[in-house]
Design an enzyme around this catalytic site. Structure first.
Site, short mmCIF file in Angstrom:
data_model
loop_
_atom_site.label_atom_id
_atom_site.label_comp_id
_atom_site.label_asym_id
_atom_site.label_seq_id
_atom_site.Cartn_x
_atom_site.Cartn_y
_atom_site.Cartn_z
CD GLU A 1 -8.58 44.30 6.54
OE1 GLU A 1 -9.73 44.73 6.73
OE2 GLU A 1 -7.98 43.56 7.34
CE LYS B 1 -12.44 44.98 9.99
NZ LYS B 1 -11.30 44.67 9.12
CG ASP C 1 -28.53 46.38 1.52
OD1 ASP C 1 -27.55 46.81 2.15
OD2 ASP C 1 -29.67 46.87 1.60
CG HIS D 1 -2.77 41.98 8.81
ND1 HIS D 1 -3.55 42.81 9.57
CD2 HIS D 1 -3.58 41.03 8.35
CE1 HIS D 1 -4.78 42.37 9.57
NE2 HIS D 1 -4.83 41.28 8.84
C1 MEV Z 1 -8.62 42.38 10.52
O1 MEV Z 1 -9.30 42.99 9.47
C2 MEV Z 1 -9.43 41.25 11.09
C3 MEV Z 1 -8.85 40.58 12.34
O2 MEV Z 1 -8.60 41.57 13.34
C4 MEV Z 1 -9.88 39.59 12.81
C5 MEV Z 1 -9.56 38.96 14.15
O3 MEV Z 1 -8.89 39.58 14.99
O4 MEV Z 1 -10.07 37.85 14.37
C6 MEV Z 1 -7.54 39.92 12.02
#
Ligand code: MEV
Length: 442
Positions: free
Chosen positions: A85, A280, A296, A393
């Site tokens: 990513e 995530k 792992d 991003h």
């Molecule tokens: C993207 O990989 C992760 C985010 O969505 C985490 C978040 O929203 O806190 C930017």
């Protein structure tokens, strides 16, 4: 209809590839070329990778990046991250730099116990089973002496075995619930070997236990396996600073930033839809280091998410507060990691990653990985609550779009410069490439 094949695993690598490309691809030669492009020219290295798993047909590359300037307990680290990513390493580096100037990350390992279970069915009287367990427990431990000898010498081994009555969940269901200290090893093989030996001894000894009636001697072992839920293999990572020091680069006062940031964390604490995305983002950092260090990541993922649900609702792994003018942001997470065994001594890049991290013990690695997760969450929440996430991003994603359109070096340079002061969207990039190409044709 897809074709099936018998004896595939026994074919040579090149025969496997021939079958795959001829069965599934319209252009077999092109498919073969792509597969072969990813082979290592060093035969020994390629063979090592071929032998990690069954039916290897090529290697699957991920970028290995580094995030420098992590100050953890007053020691500087450059953290290796294997991830695809585009914004993750940049975000980690940014958060590292931010906290470098504010005292860095503080971490500690709270506990390091791992769990394994023998699940079995017993159709007799529970009191008799308890008596049997008390009698047989020393034998269960003795039976594993050959397996535990080295681990014991180093200070680890089996910590305890409990008998657990689970009959209120499933009729006649019981467990041997065992705890282990596996030191620098993740311990999966060690734990599973001990458990299988417990099961064997347990079943054998039951045959001659006087209090079991002939009909009820039968202990039916269902399975013996470690648990990837490790709530007692826990690490804490934290950052803190005076609230006013948070203002830097945000066009927002430290106080306002801290309040908004804490609100964002509070939302993830109570709202599962947000908590999953929030966590995530934490796993973006955690998985990348776990993968780079040959650990792992599926085990870590499963254990961390179970922990995030431990109070009955899926919730944020991180927490934040202001107290006496000090902003603190912290996380406690379960991480079962190893720095010996498994891939750690085998994969040359894993060895390199561990050396980059000053050859950490498993407990040190737990702390580094937790920091990578906390830093990632800090970076995400900082963007989300100020500029929005897409600015950073899309800036990082720009190169992916340029590569999709096979931009050459000159085009990349021109467009990277252009998008320093223009918003990156997919359509804006496409438009800019087309314009550039038209004007250079003239
Ligand atoms: C993207 O990989 C992760 C985010 O969505 C985490 C978040 O929203 O806190 C930017």
């Amino acid at each position: 209809m897809s074709k099936t094949i018998t004896g595939f695993s026994k074919l040579s690598k090149s025969k496997k590839i021939d079958w795959i490309v001829n069965t599934y691809f319209s252009n077999a030669e092109d498919a073969k070329t792509i597969l072969k492009q990813y082979w290592n020219t060093n035969n020994q290295l390629q063979q090592l990778h071929d032998e990690f798993i069954e039916n290897t047909i090529t290697n699957y590359y991920l970028p290995l990046g580094v995030a420098p300037n992590f100050l953890i307990n007053n020691k500087i680290y450059t953290i290796p991250m294997a991830i695809e990513e585009s914004s993750v390493v940049a975000a980690a580096s940014k958060a590292a730099k931010f906290w470098l100037e504010r005292g860095g990350f503080k971490t500690k390992v709270i506990s390091s116990t791992k769990i394994g279970q023998v699940h079995f069915i017993y159709k007799g009287n529970f009191d008799k089973l308890k008596q049997f367990f008390t009698q047989v427990k020393p034998k269960l431990i003795e039976g594993t002496d050959a397996i535990t000898k080295n681990m014991k010498k180093r200070g680890g081994g089996i910590l305890d075995i409990e008998l657990r009555n689970k009959t209120s969940d499933i009729d006649n269901y019981y467990q041997l619930h065992a705890s282990f200290e596996t030191l620098d090893a993740m311990g999966a093989n060690f734990i599973n070997s001990c458990l299988e030996q417990f099961a064997k001894t347990f079943k054998e000894e039951a045959l001659s236990f006087d209090l079991f009636s002939k009909n009820n001697r039968q202990i039916d072992i269902i399975m013996s396996i470690l648990s990837n839920y490790v709530p007692d293999c826990l690490v804490r990572a934290e950052v803190s600073c005076p609230v006013e020091e948070l203002s830097e680069g945000n066009n927002i006062s430290g106080e306002a930033f801290a309040r908004k940031f804490i609100q964002a964390v509070n939302i993830a604490e109570v709202e599962p839809y947000r908590a999953v995305t929030h966590n995530k983002g934490i796993m973006n950092g955690i998985d990348a280091v776990v993968l780079a260090t040959g650990n792992d990541f599926r085990a870590v993922e499963a254990g961390v998410h179970a922990y995030a649900s431990r109070h009955g609702t899926y919730s944020s792994l991180t927490h934040a507060k202001i107290e006496d003018g000090i902003f603190s942001f912290w996380m406690e997470i379960p991480l079962a990691l190893g720095t010996v065994g498994g891939l750690t001594g085998l994969h040359p890049l894993v060895k390199l990653a561990l050396e980059l991290l000053h050859k950490p013990s498993a407990q040190e690695l737990m702390q580094i990985v937790a920091v990578a997760g906390l830093a990632q969450n800090f970076a995400a929440l900082r963007s989300l609550t100020t500029t929005g996430i897409q600015k950073g991003h899309m800036k990082m994603h720009l190169m992916n779009i340029l590569n999709q359109f096979e931009a050459n070096a000159e085009e990349k340079q021109t467009l990277t410069e252009y998008f320093k002061s223009n918003a990156v969207t997919h359509s804006a990039v496409v438009e800019a490439i087309n314009k550039l190409r038209v004007s250079s044709e003239k």
